[in-house]
Design an enzyme around this catalytic site. Structure first.
Site, PDB file in Angstrom:
ATOM      1  N   ASP A  11       0.874  -1.170   0.000  1.00  0.00           N
ATOM      2  CA  ASP A  11       0.000   0.000   0.000  1.00  0.00           C
ATOM      3  C   ASP A  11       0.911   1.220   0.000  1.00  0.00           C
ATOM      4  O   ASP A  11       1.497   1.568   1.026  1.00  0.00           O
ATOM      5  CB  ASP A  11      -0.896  -0.024   1.241  1.00  0.00           C
ATOM      6  CG  ASP A  11      -1.687   1.268   1.425  1.00  0.00           C
ATOM      7  OD1 ASP A  11      -1.725   2.092   0.490  1.00  0.00           O
ATOM      8  OD2 ASP A  11      -2.267   1.461   2.519  1.00  0.00           O
ATOM      9  N   LYS A  72       2.871  11.263  -3.677  1.00  0.00           N
ATOM     10  CA  LYS A  72       1.715  10.652  -4.342  1.00  0.00           C
ATOM     11  C   LYS A  72       0.768  11.718  -4.893  1.00  0.00           C
ATOM     12  O   LYS A  72       0.022  11.470  -5.844  1.00  0.00           O
ATOM     13  CB  LYS A  72       0.996   9.751  -3.342  1.00  0.00           C
ATOM     14  CG  LYS A  72      -0.116   8.896  -3.919  1.00  0.00           C
ATOM     15  CD  LYS A  72      -0.605   7.913  -2.872  1.00  0.00           C
ATOM     16  CE  LYS A  72      -1.786   7.099  -3.333  1.00  0.00           C
ATOM     17  NZ  LYS A  72      -2.202   6.118  -2.309  1.00  0.00           N
ATOM     18  N   GLU A 179      -7.187   0.589  -4.367  1.00  0.00           N
ATOM     19  CA  GLU A 179      -7.121   0.505  -2.908  1.00  0.00           C
ATOM     20  C   GLU A 179      -8.409  -0.011  -2.260  1.00  0.00           C
ATOM     21  O   GLU A 179      -8.352  -0.906  -1.406  1.00  0.00           O
ATOM     22  CB  GLU A 179      -6.712   1.866  -2.333  1.00  0.00           C
ATOM     23  CG  GLU A 179      -5.254   2.201  -2.624  1.00  0.00           C
ATOM     24  CD  GLU A 179      -4.910   3.654  -2.380  1.00  0.00           C
ATOM     25  OE1 GLU A 179      -5.783   4.402  -1.881  1.00  0.00           O
ATOM     26  OE2 GLU A 179      -3.767   4.052  -2.690  1.00  0.00           O
ATOM     27  N   ASP A 205     -12.915   4.520   1.772  1.00  0.00           N
ATOM     28  CA  ASP A 205     -11.477   4.538   2.031  1.00  0.00           C
ATOM     29  C   ASP A 205     -10.962   5.974   1.952  1.00  0.00           C
ATOM     30  O   ASP A 205     -10.762   6.518   0.862  1.00  0.00           O
ATOM     31  CB  ASP A 205     -10.777   3.643   0.997  1.00  0.00           C
ATOM     32  CG  ASP A 205      -9.270   3.590   1.181  1.00  0.00           C
ATOM     33  OD1 ASP A 205      -8.763   4.199   2.140  1.00  0.00           O
ATOM     34  OD2 ASP A 205      -8.597   2.935   0.362  1.00  0.00           O
TER      35      ASP A 205
END
Length: 513
Positions: A11, A72, A179, A205
């Site tokens: 992850d 990211k 994800e 999420d």
């Protein structure tokens, strides 16, 4: 496959990353050299070395302009993107425009100025996760195979850049998976999905940088994604930045001096505000104290949960929009959703949980899986399946995912978006369509590739394109070109075109990274 030839799940998070592996018929979360099950997604360049992970975070206060985080949020994006420009204002490190509008991170290392792309920084974090895996597993064969997760709403260039980061880290990227899909796998394995009837499960999420919402049907070891929605630029970092700005304004009001772009001051404030945010998830107030914050002046304030909620209420409300959109796209009524599963650190915020319960008319939210580890857990399961290491209950495991945004090409006459593959189409997939010439004696056709839901291509995201030549001269409507959009299991898009009368072909793999 040899027992010690492990494939791991990673992850790759905005603020924290986590790695896991399937072994002895269960998932093992890999612990780093600091004894932590998650690792800071930080890279710090000191005067003479490069630090990655928790060690990098611990030294960030000494080297704020050389401590890189949130990579990211830059990966696969253009420097000119409004989101990038807004983020730059909040970061203590420098970001400049590189070739082809690519954002480049600037650091000073070993007496030289160096520039890194976001995928370079992400590759360093991934290499650290690989190192953690090698150390933890004590394997004779270094870990090479990995499944890496990305937000479901990552576009094609962001996915390509993530794969590139994996390659730079020396990893063989078996698959890029979404994800929330990975989190759903963790939920299903935990709840023994092979045992129960089909259930509609909503995964909410919300992490440090992104929000993902997916609706799946799970049962009999089949994980079938029905719809997905989200925001690749909405997360806990935005809440931190709001709190930092509040503190700066308070300091300026009290001391009549602006902190401005002082990198050390911003760094101190960010650390303390992140701590306070976490405290407010289980307490009604948190104290923010920053010793000698600026010009030798200390800063002290009490932040209440009520203040925190008022400051961020627009963000919390914005989080509910993808939830409603996902339900609409899946054509599933709220009453038919069996479970709403919370994933990601930001999902712990009480106000967010309260708003979610309002949407689902008081339904109890599922908090049974670890929100910080669930995504890596699911990635490890998928890694085991793809590498041939699946045992026991995983041997009949099936996963079906979808694309997050519609993909299409341009109808030149009116600049209309001609959708080839609608959003939430299951992948892998391939779609063909034949286009005819629009003008007499037309010998070439431009094939532009776009993603988005707007009517006109100018309002959608341009991914790339090509021109195919060699069409025999003829009246308009006679010349035919077959266009094919093909998406693989990673969500990577290939587009090809063929002149029907001559067999002339041209193709492109969309890659702006």
């Amino acid at each position: 496959m040899a027992e010690d030839n492990h494939a791991i799940g990673i992850d790759l998070g905005t603020t924290y990353s986590c790695a896991a592996v399937w072994q002895a018929d269960h998932v093992e979360i890999l612990v780093n050299d600091h004894g932590n099950r998650t690792t800071r997604s930080y890279v710090t360049f000191t005067d003479n070395k490069r630090l990655v992970g928790d060690e990098a975070f611990s030294q960030a206060g000494r080297f704020p302009a050389n401590s890189i985080f949130d990579s990211k949020r830059l990966i696969g994006r253009r420097f000119s993107d409004a989101t990038v420009q807004n983020d730059i204002k909040c970061w203590p490190f420098k970001v400049v425009e590189g070739p082809a509008d690519k954002p480049m991170i600037v650091v000073n290392h070993k007496g030289e100025e160096k520039q890194f792309a976001a995928e370079d920084i992400s590759s360093m974090v991934l290499a650290k996760m690989r190192e953690i895996a090698n150390s933890y597993l004590c394997s004779r064969i270094p870990v090479k195979d990995a499944v890496i997760t990305v937000p479901s709403y990552f576009n094609d260039s962001q996915r390509q850049a993530t794969i590139q980061a994996g390659k730079l880290a020396g990893l063989n990227v078996l698959r890029i998976i979404n994800e929330p899909t990975a989190a759903a796998i963790a939920y299903g394995i935990d709840k023994k999905a092979s045992w129960f009837r089909k259930r509609h499960v909503m995964i909410f999420d919300w992490g440090g940088g992104t929000l993902d919402v997916s609706l799946l049907t799970i049962g009999h070891n089949v994980f079938d994604v029905k719809a997905t929605a989200g925001d690749t630029h909405l997360g806990g970092e935005d809440l931190d930045n709001r709190m930092v700005n509040y503190c700066i304004e308070e300091f300026q009001r009290k001391h009549k001096v602006g902190i401005g772009g002082n990198v050390k001051a911003l760094r101190k404030a960010k650390i303390e505000c992140e701590k306070a945010k976490k405290v407010l998830s289980f307490s009604f107030e948190a104290v923010i104290e920053i010793d000698s914050w600026f010009n030798g002046e200390d800063f002290h304030t009490t932040f209440t949960r009520d203040m925190f909620e008022k400051l961020n209420m627009d963000i919390f409300n914005k989080c509910m929009e993808p939830v409603k959109k996902c339900l609409e796209d899946a054509k599933i009524d709220i009453s038919d959703v069996d479970d709403v599963v919370l994933v990601g650190g930001s999902s712990r915020i009480p106000k967010v949980q309260e708003l979610l319960q309002e949407v689902f008319k008081g339904k109890e939210l599922c908090k049974s899986i670890n929100p910080d580890e669930a995504v890596a857990y699911g990635a490890a399961v998928q890694a085991a399946v793809l590498s041939g290491n699946a045992t026991g209950k995983l041997q009949h495991f099936t996963l079906s995912d979808v694309i997050p945004m519609s993909l299409g090409t341009e109808v030149r006459k009116e600049d209309l978006m001609n959708v080839m593959i609608p959003r939430n189409t299951k992948i892998p997939t391939k779609k063909h369509r034949t286009f005819v010439t629009l003008y007499d004696n037309q010998t070439s056709v431009r094939c532009g590739v776009f993603e988005g839901e707007n009517k006109f291509t100018r309002d959608n995201n341009y991914l790339g394109g090509f021109t195919i030549d060699g069409i025999p001269r003829a009246p308009k409507g006679v010349g035919e070109v077959d266009v094919c959009f093909s998406i693989d299991a990673n969500g990577i898009l290939k587009v090809s075109a063929e002149v029907m009368s001559t067999g002339q072909k041209k193709a492109i793999t969309i890659n702006r990274s």
